[in-house]
Scaffold this active site. Sequence first.
Site: not given
Lengths: 408, 408
Positions: B161, B187, B198, B283, B405
């Site tokens: 993602t 991932k 996640t 991230e 985000n």
Amino acid sequence: MIQVQLIENPQGIADCPGFKSAGVAADIREKGDLQRLDLALVTAEQPCNAAGVFTLNDVCAAPVHVCKAILSQPNMKVAGFVANSGNANAATAEQGMRDAKEMSAIAQLETGIGSPFLVCSTGRIGRKLPMGKIKSGIAAAAHALSSETQASLDAADAILTSDTRRKCATARFTYQGQTLTVAGIAKGAGMIEPNMATMLAFLTTDLEVDNAALKDTLVQACNQTFNRISIDGDMSTNDTVLLLANGKSGLVPNDSPELLQAFREAVLQVCDALAEKIVGDGEKVTKLVELVVEGCQSEQDAEKVARAVGNSLLVKTSWYGSDPNWGRLADAAGYARVGLKEACFDIHYDDVPALIGGLPQDSNLAQWKAIVSKKRFRITLNLNQGSGSFRLLTSDLSEAYVDFNKSE
Amino acid sequence: MIQVQLIENPQGIADCPGFKSAGVAADIREKGDLQRLDLALVTAEQPCNAAGVFTLNDVCAAPVHVCKAILSQPNMKVAGFVANSGNANAATAEQGMRDAKEMSAIAQLETGIGSPFLVCSTGRIGRKLPMGKIKSGIAAAAHALSSETQASLDAADAILTSDTRRKCATARFTYQGQTLTVAGIAKGAGMIEPNMATMLAFLTTDLEVDNAALKDTLVQACNQTFNRISIDGDMSTNDTVLLLANGKSGLVPNDSPELLQAFREAVLQVCDALAEKIVGDGEKVTKLVELVVEGCQSEQDAEKVARAVGNSLLVKTSWYGSDPNWGRLADAAGYARVGLKEACFDIHYDDVPALIGGLPQDSNLAQWKAIVSKKRFRITLNLNQGSGSFRLLTSDLSEAYVDFNKSE
């Protein structure tokens, strides 16, 4: 029932009869800044009953230990309090304890008052207090003590750290023709999370209240207010709320249930107003979010859900971006792990449904977006499994917060 | 003891004999992007034993429910798995369950294999799966299935993602002259927190392992690896780790303690390598921090401290700013509330002391600064109260994370 009301344009400690304040620039940060007020001193005309509520952090700053020791003495009365910003006197080991005690003793010496002073510090952790500067600061403050408004505002300013605004709140009510007051000042800004925030709050009243009733009143008010706010989820080492009663009015709430009720209400209102000011002025906060969790099997469960959601980075950043991302709310509510059932789960933005019985109400998307674009809004999560509820006042998380906190 | 080693330049599922992969662009995000790979299909030459470990979030995505149902059947064998990125099929109620089951059924239909397919989704929460696109994507993937390297890399890419890098890890060892393999792809990127992140991870092996031993091996490996990483503290609704054993080698670890031990070690090494890649590619992460908490009264206490520190915004932002702010570490360790005693508390940056017995080692300041300026460093907190320890691999928090985000 006695009508209790917050006054407009509160001025801090000076709103309450029988107290004197001072705020001076003592260069506690040791940067040679002689303009920035950083030491506050408050005393009463007569020794006060007092109560305190403190951080639950295992790493507890030296002044917190000193306050607790003073307040634990039977029939204790205090002269007032002395507080500095710029240095937390936390994680400073034995030297820190000696410094905190000395800070309290210097206040007694410089004011010539026989009762002990409570002592608070806020600022950077892990640095020794600059005792020379503390000493000359307290001497200057003792000299400047006054019941005038400007001195009161100076004291309210001197406790601030990264706050951008002074925080005062005062509640008043009338009993048998006499006006009674609970006045408060606070600082907040970062490390804001329950039990408590990196926050200091000082409340004063001219009622005559014994230490036990003061403590009980303060604990209840804190649980309803300061312990229900969160900015960044970090609980500080120094959090302190003090309540001092000088008895100047001669009125004793314990003699009258009606008066006691009004006093409690006044303390609650002042704490609530200060708590809201703290979140609203959180470090680089752009939005204030009232998070209401309902329908849980207990209040404890509701609190878990509220804190999971209110402290979620992904939720907070989506608020910052005005993104009505209810999926992140549901995800965070789910990892609180209180047995949430998706098919019974409702989410509202203000009064607009986003999720009802687990089903997205997508046709309302434009309305959700308008709501999360506001400076202040309410989100209600209903688990529909019981009557436990909890309200948390929280905030978004901005890039500026990260930038601000990346170094000190 | 059999020597188990991660191979250099792992290529994903194709590293393991007897599996075929495909990754195709199915436009699951519905943005008309026909280049971005977003649907992965993996099958084996013969039906596989399988085990899974899943999120503990109360809000559990539909595909997680479907996988659990398949894996709970006695003597179950699976054909493989189908996974999409771009849509999490979470908080999608009954329709989501129907879609996840259908996705699994379509894979069976298009491949013509009798055994069921496990199914995974990752991406935005709260949106219905675009079933037309899922259907044509699976048809294309079934057509493209291959044991070639490119197909394997395509599958590894299709599950990503916000990841910036493909994540593959393969461990191999030799037993009785035969080379055996555990291959994995994963991932990660956001919502990374224990139990799990996640994250999706898929492991395959050519050993013959029964479902119970697979499950036991996978649970233990996950507890030591994926459940000890954290990026933002947000636990996802979709976290899934699957382990498929096709038995192609004919070797059965349960027949040999030595072989079983090697297999477990291989699974652990693959999970560990993937976990580290997930944190390293979190991230907008700029720094990887290995947080070691020692000297607690139990491992549970050590974990509490590690998570409090590793998830503290103030700690993470200070790392981002290369600020050796050990005071924030002490504060966060203190609010884990495991009974930390300041006078027994040590902090080290790599091997350089910052706090010993609660006393700051200020003379080392230049060294701490150099260490927290590195891309990867270790912080050790020792409470000196017992033998419980916990290691958490975590990261800093950057302004870019917030920016990234703030909306989806």
